[in-house]
Design an enzyme around this catalytic site. Structure first.
Site, PDB file in Angstrom:
ATOM      1  N   GLU A 168      71.546  37.388 -32.356  1.00 25.31           N
ATOM      2  CA  GLU A 168      71.184  38.300 -33.436  1.00 25.31           C
ATOM      3  C   GLU A 168      71.866  37.850 -34.729  1.00 25.31           C
ATOM      4  OE1 GLU A 168      72.158  42.864 -34.453  1.00 25.31           O
ATOM      5  OE2 GLU A 168      71.087  42.603 -32.557  1.00 25.31           O
ATOM      6  N   VAL A 223      67.942  49.734 -27.631  1.00 24.60           N
ATOM      7  CA  VAL A 223      68.635  50.169 -28.849  1.00 24.60           C
ATOM      8  C   VAL A 223      70.147  50.112 -28.609  1.00 24.60           C
ATOM      9  CG1 VAL A 223      66.760  51.586 -29.750  1.00 24.60           C
ATOM     10  CG2 VAL A 223      68.404  52.607 -28.150  1.00 24.60           C
ATOM     11  N   ARG A 233      72.716  46.899 -27.213  1.00 26.11           N
ATOM     12  CA  ARG A 233      73.150  45.605 -27.734  1.00 26.11           C
ATOM     13  C   ARG A 233      72.269  44.543 -27.097  1.00 26.11           C
ATOM     14  NH1 ARG A 233      75.224  48.012 -31.186  1.00 26.11           N
ATOM     15  NH2 ARG A 233      77.382  47.903 -31.973  1.00 26.11           N
ATOM     16  N   HIS A 243      67.872  45.655 -36.029  1.00 27.59           N
ATOM     17  CA  HIS A 243      69.112  46.407 -35.762  1.00 27.59           C
ATOM     18  C   HIS A 243      69.352  47.464 -36.846  1.00 27.59           C
ATOM     19  CE1 HIS A 243      73.379  46.095 -33.795  1.00 27.59           C
ATOM     20  NE2 HIS A 243      72.992  47.351 -33.995  1.00 27.59           N
ATOM     21  N   ASP A 292      65.422  46.784 -30.903  1.00 25.61           N
ATOM     22  CA  ASP A 292      66.137  46.915 -32.177  1.00 25.61           C
ATOM     23  C   ASP A 292      67.321  45.961 -32.212  1.00 25.61           C
ATOM     24  OD1 ASP A 292      66.631  48.107 -34.747  1.00 25.61           O
ATOM     25  OD2 ASP A 292      68.334  49.176 -33.849  1.00 25.61           O
TER      26      ASP A 292
END
Length: 312
Positions: free
Chosen positions: A258, A228, A230, A277, A253
């Site tokens: 990303e 959770v 980066r 995210h 997450d």
């Protein structure tokens, strides 16, 4: 002589925010429409609530009087890089503990969903199948929290009813109310004993790919990695190898890259659970952000040092 009123830009989502300190001139910007005032007059900037750094950074080169930027997230690596390009010093503050309860809540949800096989059950449901299996329990498991700040400590609070053996890691050795915190130098030994490893560190040069092939290989067979923090804290290719072989499970997450492009193998790997995210973004976040903005603006108007400073 004309006395200038310091201008403040706030996100458009703060349109109903009241009880702001006097002596400042306020404008709201949504990141899409025209600038609400001349950026050159802005001294305090709280960017729009978006992950698009191009949107956030668009007015920065024109903000020649800018003194402070208040991020609405804990992570500020991309925004810090944007500010480093400016020819003048600007104080950057993050959201501090405001996102921590929501992020810790998602971390717990990811742990439980992954351990108890919720993704497998959902896929079976979608296919009309009934596949009862025995999955691991969180009760009594060993949990290693890497990044024992606001999120890490909030997660430990949530783990108390499960009787987990929690080990804490941060930048340096220190004592915390619930027990000792170990430095990252101990990680290679600590990951070998953990059933669940949770990453909640900021992305810095020291933490980039902290969990590389060697660190992942040091985790015990069947362990769960929860990220959770980066995405770039983890070596994606190395994680893909470990999860594809079924040796490790992962609940993410955040990812690197990303968002994950369509067809990325992590999307299809068994034992990998991905959320887009959304750790901080719950209905309870907004009131905490409003309180933070109000406190910071009162400090700014009074000429006091701001809280949660991460760089100047």
């Amino acid at each position: 002589m004309t006395v200038r009123t310091p201008q403040v830009w706030l996100p458009a989502q703060f349109a109903d925010l009241t009880d702001l300190p006097p002596g400042l001139e306020y404008a709201r910007w949504d990141g899409r429409s025209a600038f609400p005032s001349d950026p050159a007059e802005v001294e305090f900037y709280a960017p729009p609530l978006t992950k698009d750094i191009d949107v956030i950074g668009r007015p920065l080169p024109r903000m020649t009087r800018l003194r402070a930027v208040q991020a609405l997230s804990s992570g500020t690596d991309e925004l810090r890089a944007e500010l480093d390009r400016l020819p003048r010093p600007v104080t950057l503050c993050n959201a501090g503990a405001a996102p921590a309860p929501s992020t810790a809540e998602l971390a717990l949800a990811l742990i439980l969903a992954s351990l108890r096989g919720i993704p497998e059950s959902v896929r079976a449901q979608d296919g009309g199948a009934w596949r009862p299996e025995v999955f691991p329990s969180l009760y009594g498991r060993s949990v290693l929290i890497v990044g024992y700040g606001a999120v890490g400590s909030a997660l430990e609070d949530l783990l108390v009813p499960f009787g987990c053996a929690v080990t804490r890691v941060a930048g340096t050795d220190r004592d915390a109310p619930r027990g000792p915190v170990r430095s990252a130098a101990h990680l290679p030994r600590l990951v070998a004993d953990a059933d669940v490893v949770v990453l909640s560190v900021p992305l810095t040069p020291q933490t980039r790919q902290l969990f590389d092939a060697g660190m992942l290989a040091g985790m015990k067979d069947g362990a769960l990695l929860v990220n959770v923090a980066r995405g770039a804290v983890v070596d994606t290719d190395a994680l893909l190898k470990e999860t594809h072989e079924g040796r490790l499970r992962a609940a993410l997450d955040v990812t690197d890259p990303e968002p994950l492009p369509p067809g990325h193998p992590l999307r299809e790997t068994p034992g990998v659970l991905i959320t887009p995210h959304v750790g901080a973004f719950t209905s309870s976040l907004w009131p905490r952000l409003e309180q933070l903005i109000r406190r910071q603006l009162r400090r700014f108007a009074a000429g006091e040092e701001l809280a949660n400073i991460v760089s100047r």
